[in-house]
Scaffold this motif. Structure first.
Motif, PDB file in Angstrom:
ATOM      1  N   ILE A   1      63.165  71.082-111.129  1.00 49.49           N
ATOM      2  CA  ILE A   1      64.147  70.730-110.016  1.00 49.49           C
ATOM      3  C   ILE A   1      64.823  69.349-110.540  1.00 49.49           C
TER       4      ILE A   1
ATOM      5  N   ALA B   1      67.801  67.407-109.277  1.00 45.97           N
ATOM      6  CA  ALA B   1      68.054  65.960-107.630  1.00 45.97           C
ATOM      7  C   ALA B   1      69.339  66.029-108.168  1.00 45.97           C
TER       8      ALA B   1
ATOM      9  N   ASP C   1      66.137  61.426-104.028  1.00 50.01           N
ATOM     10  CA  ASP C   1      65.826  62.625-103.748  1.00 50.01           C
ATOM     11  C   ASP C   1      64.079  62.303-103.948  1.00 50.01           C
TER      12      ASP C   1
ATOM     13  N   LEU D   1      61.414  63.632-104.778  1.00 52.40           N
ATOM     14  CA  LEU D   1      60.312  63.293-106.073  1.00 52.40           C
ATOM     15  C   LEU D   1      60.520  62.704-106.989  1.00 52.40           C
ATOM     16  N   LEU D   2      61.914  61.639-106.925  1.00 57.13           N
ATOM     17  CA  LEU D   2      62.310  60.767-107.924  1.00 57.13           C
ATOM     18  C   LEU D   2      61.549  59.306-107.592  1.00 57.13           C
TER      19      LEU D   2
ATOM     20  N   ILE E   1      54.923  69.399-111.965  1.00 60.76           N
ATOM     21  CA  ILE E   1      56.438  69.599-111.732  1.00 60.76           C
ATOM     22  C   ILE E   1      57.745  68.667-113.060  1.00 60.76           C
TER      23      ILE E   1
ATOM     24  N   THR F   1      61.272  66.768-112.353  1.00 60.28           N
ATOM     25  CA  THR F   1      62.413  66.727-111.978  1.00 60.28           C
ATOM     26  C   THR F   1      62.980  66.398-112.765  1.00 60.28           C
TER      27      THR F   1
END
Length: 117
Positions: free
Chosen positions: A8, A10, A15, A17-18, A26, A28
């Motif tokens: 992904i 970002a 974001d 996921l960060l 995953i 990022t």
């Protein structure tokens, strides 16, 4: 349940996921412009279990490793665990260390006993 490996890009430092720990396949990514910005992005998290740094410049990696706030930093690899090397996090990612001789202090409590007989 199976999660496909996912990459992904970002949009911003905000974001989720960060900013949240994800335990899954995953990755990022967020672009950066300077080494200082990279260190700021890497350390701007409440977590610090591990980090991986990917580079062709080993001297740069060795210069950056001490500035990364993580219990383990891998360079040009990720998730290699050696039972002889302590493993654990900093900040909100784990307390103490597992593996190596460092874990003994976390799993034992010293007791002094003095007896006159």
């Amino acid at each position: 349940c199976y999660v496909e490996p996912t990459v992904i890009l970002a949009n911003s430092i905000n974001d989720s996921l960060l900013n949240e720990e994800t335990f899954g396949p995953i990755a990022t990514f967020l672009p950066y412009d300077s080494e200082d910005e990279l260190l700021e992005l890497m350390n701007n998290t409440p977590y610090g279990l591990s980090a991986s740094l990917w580079t062709n410049d080993l001297s740069k990696a060795l210069r950056m490793v001490p500035a990364i706030h993580a219990g383990t930093v891998w360079v040009n690899m990720h998730t290699l665990l050696d039972p002889a090397v302590p493993f654990g996090g900093v900040k909100s990612s784990g307390i103490g260390r597992e593996f190596g001789s460092a874990f003994i202090e976390d799993y034992t409590e010293l007791k002094s006993v003095m007896i006159r007989y």
